[in-house]
Design a protein around this motif. Structure first.
Motif, PDB file in Angstrom:
ATOM      1  N   PRO A   1       0.796  -1.238   0.000  1.00  0.00           N
ATOM      2  CA  PRO A   1       0.000   0.000   0.000  1.00  0.00           C
ATOM      3  C   PRO A   1       0.827   1.286   0.000  1.00  0.00           C
ATOM      4  CG  PRO A   1      -1.066  -1.612   1.381  1.00  0.00           C
ATOM      5  CD  PRO A   1       0.235  -2.239   0.927  1.00  0.00           C
ATOM      6  N   VAL A   2       2.028   1.270   0.566  1.00  0.00           N
ATOM      7  CA  VAL A   2       2.866   2.473   0.566  1.00  0.00           C
ATOM      8  C   VAL A   2       3.379   2.819  -0.833  1.00  0.00           C
ATOM      9  CG1 VAL A   2       3.575   2.134   2.952  1.00  0.00           C
ATOM     10  CG2 VAL A   2       5.008   1.251   1.096  1.00  0.00           C
ATOM     11  N   ASP A   3       3.218   1.895  -1.777  1.00  0.00           N
ATOM     12  CA  ASP A   3       3.618   2.152  -3.163  1.00  0.00           C
ATOM     13  C   ASP A   3       2.513   2.860  -3.946  1.00  0.00           C
ATOM     14  OD1 ASP A   3       5.134  -1.052  -3.013  1.00  0.00           O
ATOM     15  OD2 ASP A   3       6.197   0.874  -2.990  1.00  0.00           O
ATOM     16  N   THR A   4       1.398   3.119  -3.305  1.00  0.00           N
ATOM     17  CA  THR A   4       0.334   3.896  -3.945  1.00  0.00           C
ATOM     18  C   THR A   4       0.870   5.271  -4.309  1.00  0.00           C
ATOM     19  OG1 THR A   4      -1.457   2.754  -2.786  1.00  0.00           O
ATOM     20  CG2 THR A   4      -1.903   4.987  -3.590  1.00  0.00           C
ATOM     21  N   ALA A   5       0.777   5.604  -5.597  1.00  0.00           N
ATOM     22  CA  ALA A   5       1.377   6.841  -6.077  1.00  0.00           C
ATOM     23  C   ALA A   5       0.980   7.103  -7.524  1.00  0.00           C
ATOM     24  CB  ALA A   5       2.906   6.770  -5.989  1.00  0.00           C
ATOM     25  N   THR A   6       1.236   8.304  -7.962  1.00  0.00           N
ATOM     26  CA  THR A   6       1.185   8.604  -9.394  1.00  0.00           C
ATOM     27  C   THR A   6       2.569   8.315  -9.955  1.00  0.00           C
ATOM     28  OG1 THR A   6      -0.529  10.282  -9.165  1.00  0.00           O
ATOM     29  CG2 THR A   6       0.863  10.394 -11.134  1.00  0.00           C
ATOM     30  N   TYR A   7       2.602   7.526 -10.999  1.00  0.00           N
ATOM     31  CA  TYR A   7       3.863   7.126 -11.624  1.00  0.00           C
ATOM     32  C   TYR A   7       4.024   7.873 -12.940  1.00  0.00           C
ATOM     33  CZ  TYR A   7       4.398   3.444  -8.173  1.00  0.00           C
ATOM     34  OH  TYR A   7       4.564   2.753  -6.982  1.00  0.00           O
ATOM     35  N   TYR A   8       5.152   8.557 -13.081  1.00  0.00           N
ATOM     36  CA  TYR A   8       5.462   9.333 -14.271  1.00  0.00           C
ATOM     37  C   TYR A   8       6.655   8.736 -15.023  1.00  0.00           C
ATOM     38  CZ  TYR A   8       2.973  13.285 -12.012  1.00  0.00           C
ATOM     39  OH  TYR A   8       2.050  14.108 -11.410  1.00  0.00           O
ATOM     40  N   CYS A   9       6.618   8.839 -16.346  1.00  0.00           N
ATOM     41  CA  CYS A   9       7.831   8.612 -17.119  1.00  0.00           C
ATOM     42  C   CYS A   9       8.230   9.952 -17.739  1.00  0.00           C
ATOM     43  CB  CYS A   9       7.675   7.535 -18.179  1.00  0.00           C
ATOM     44  SG  CYS A   9       6.466   7.840 -19.488  1.00  0.00           S
ATOM     45  N   ALA A  10       9.514  10.089 -18.010  1.00  0.00           N
ATOM     46  CA  ALA A  10      10.018  11.367 -18.511  1.00  0.00           C
ATOM     47  C   ALA A  10      11.214  11.152 -19.431  1.00  0.00           C
ATOM     48  CB  ALA A  10      10.415  12.268 -17.346  1.00  0.00           C
ATOM     49  N   HIS A  11      11.370  12.063 -20.373  1.00  0.00           N
ATOM     50  CA  HIS A  11      12.498  12.056 -21.317  1.00  0.00           C
ATOM     51  C   HIS A  11      13.694  12.733 -20.673  1.00  0.00           C
ATOM     52  CE1 HIS A  11      14.835  14.154 -24.544  1.00  0.00           C
ATOM     53  NE2 HIS A  11      14.714  12.978 -25.152  1.00  0.00           N
ATOM     54  N   ARG A  12      14.827  12.088 -20.741  1.00  0.00           N
ATOM     55  CA  ARG A  12      16.065  12.650 -20.196  1.00  0.00           C
ATOM     56  C   ARG A  12      16.893  13.224 -21.339  1.00  0.00           C
ATOM     57  NH1 ARG A  12      21.271  10.733 -20.123  1.00  0.00           N
ATOM     58  NH2 ARG A  12      22.603  11.224 -18.356  1.00  0.00           N
ATOM     59  N   ALA A  13      17.206  14.493 -21.214  1.00  0.00           N
ATOM     60  CA  ALA A  13      18.049  15.157 -22.200  1.00  0.00           C
ATOM     61  C   ALA A  13      19.325  15.631 -21.517  1.00  0.00           C
ATOM     62  CB  ALA A  13      17.310  16.343 -22.811  1.00  0.00           C
ATOM     63  N   CYS A  14      20.333  15.883 -22.317  1.00  0.00           N
ATOM     64  CA  CYS A  14      21.604  16.347 -21.759  1.00  0.00           C
ATOM     65  C   CYS A  14      22.108  17.560 -22.523  1.00  0.00           C
ATOM     66  CB  CYS A  14      22.648  15.245 -21.827  1.00  0.00           C
ATOM     67  SG  CYS A  14      22.293  13.830 -20.773  1.00  0.00           S
ATOM     68  N   SER A  15      22.662  18.509 -21.778  1.00  0.00           N
ATOM     69  CA  SER A  15      23.393  19.609 -22.377  1.00  0.00           C
ATOM     70  C   SER A  15      24.864  19.199 -22.377  1.00  0.00           C
ATOM     71  CB  SER A  15      23.191  20.881 -21.553  1.00  0.00           C
ATOM     72  OG  SER A  15      23.784  20.716 -20.272  1.00  0.00           O
ATOM     73  N   SER A  16      25.732  20.157 -22.612  1.00  0.00           N
ATOM     74  CA  SER A  16      27.159  19.823 -22.594  1.00  0.00           C
ATOM     75  C   SER A  16      27.661  19.590 -21.173  1.00  0.00           C
ATOM     76  CB  SER A  16      27.961  20.947 -23.251  1.00  0.00           C
ATOM     77  OG  SER A  16      27.732  22.166 -22.561  1.00  0.00           O
ATOM     78  N   THR A  17      26.873  20.016 -20.181  1.00  0.00           N
ATOM     79  CA  THR A  17      27.368  19.947 -18.806  1.00  0.00           C
ATOM     80  C   THR A  17      26.482  19.165 -17.858  1.00  0.00           C
ATOM     81  OG1 THR A  17      26.344  22.087 -18.376  1.00  0.00           O
ATOM     82  CG2 THR A  17      28.687  22.094 -18.958  1.00  0.00           C
ATOM     83  N   SER A  18      25.257  18.890 -18.216  1.00  0.00           N
ATOM     84  CA  SER A  18      24.400  18.125 -17.305  1.00  0.00           C
ATOM     85  C   SER A  18      23.227  17.502 -18.041  1.00  0.00           C
ATOM     86  CB  SER A  18      23.877  19.002 -16.169  1.00  0.00           C
ATOM     87  OG  SER A  18      22.726  19.713 -16.552  1.00  0.00           O
TER      88      SER A  18
END
Lengths: 122, 110
Positions: free
Chosen positions: A89-106
Motif C-alpha cells: 500500500p505504501v507504493d500507492t502513487a502517481t507514476y510518471y515517465c520522462a524524457h532525459r536530455a543532456c546539455s554539454s554539462t548536465s
C-alpha cells in the motif's frame, strides 16, 4: 514534438507485481545520450526517482528500491517498461515517465508524461 | 539516498521576489552542476524550469533564475505572479550515479 504517456493497471493487490508501460513519440531511444526515467509521487508527497534507462541499455535504479525494480526498453515500439515486484500500500502513487536530455554539462528531465495513479489495495 | 532539503513553504506578494533553497552535500548538489528545478501545479505533471543550475529552457520566463553556492542551490522568482503559485522541486545527480529530488516547496502568492 516529444510526448510520453504512461499506461498500466490502476489497482493492484498487495504482493502483486506492477507493470507499467511508457509509450513515447518525437524521439528515439537509440539516439546517443537519450534516456527515459520513471518517477513516482505518493498522494500529497514529494517526487521520488525510481529508474532510468539509457540509449545504450545502461540502467540505473533507486538504491532503496533496486531489488524490486526492472526497467527495459523496446526501441522498435518506442516503449519503456517498468516492473515493480511485491507491491505494498505504501507504493500507492502517481507514476510518471520522462524524457532525459543532456546539455554539454548536465542532464535533466525535459518532457514528462501525464502520470498514472496506481493504488495498492486488497 | 537522502532527499535534498527544501523549505516546506514560502510565500510572497505579487510583484515581490522569493528564493527557494535546496541543500544537499558534496556528493550531489555541491559536486555537480546537474541541478534542475521543476514546477508542479496541482494535478499536473512537473515542468522543467531550470537546468544546469541556472539555465532556462525555451519558453520559461526570465523571472525564474537559478544559482548555486557550495552544497546549496537556489531558485529565485522575481515579479511574483498568481500563476507562480505551485510546488517546486529541486533535483541533483549524485555520486552513486543516480538522481535525487528535494522534498518540495509550496509557494503561496498572497
Amino acid at each position: 514534438q516529444i510526448t510520453l504517456k504512461e499506461s498500466g493497471p490502476t489497482l493492484v493487490k498487495p504482493t502483486q507485481t506492477l507493470t507499467l508501460t511508457c509509450t513515447f513519440s518525437g524521439f528515439s531511444l537509440s539516439t546517443s545520450g537519450v534516456g527515459v526515467g520513471w518517477i513516482r509521487q505518493p498522494p500529497g508527497k514529494a517526487l521520488e526517482w525510481l529508474a532510468l534507462i539509457y540509449w545504450d541499455d545502461d540502467k540505473r535504479y533507486s538504491p532503496s528500491l533496486k531489488s524490486r525494480l526492472t526497467i527495459t526498453k523496446d526501441t522498435s515500439k518506442n516503449q519503456v517498461v517498468l516492473t515493480m515486484t511485491n507491491m505494498d500500500p505504501v507504493d500507492t502513487a502517481t507514476y510518471y515517465c520522462a524524457h532525459r536530455a543532456c546539455s554539454s554539462t548536465s542532464c535533466y528531465l525535459d518532457y514528462w508524461g501525464q502520470g498514472t495513479l496506481v493504488t495498492v489495495s486488497s | 539516498q537522502s532527499a535534498l532539503t527544501q523549505p516546506a513553504s514560502v510565500s510572497g506578494s505579487p510583484g515581490q521576489s522569493i528564493t527557494i533553497s535546496c541543500t544537499g552535500t558534496s556528493s550531489d548538489v555541491g559536486g555537480y552542476n546537474y541541478v534542475s528545478w521543476y514546477q508542479q501545479h496541482p494535478g499536473k505533471a512537473p515542468k522543467l524550469m531550470i537546468y544546469d543550475v541556472s539555465n532556462r529552457p525555451s519558453g520559461v520566463s526570465n523571472r525564474f533564475s537559478g544559482s548555486k553556492s557550495g552544497n546549496t542551490a537556489s531558485l529565485t522568482i522575481s515579479g511574483l505572479q498568481a500563476e507562480d503559485e505551485a510546488d517546486y522541486y529541486c533535483s541533483s545527480y549524485t555520486s552513486s550515479s543516480f538522481v535525487v529530488f528535494g522534498g518540495g516547496t509550496k509557494l503561496t502568492v498572497l
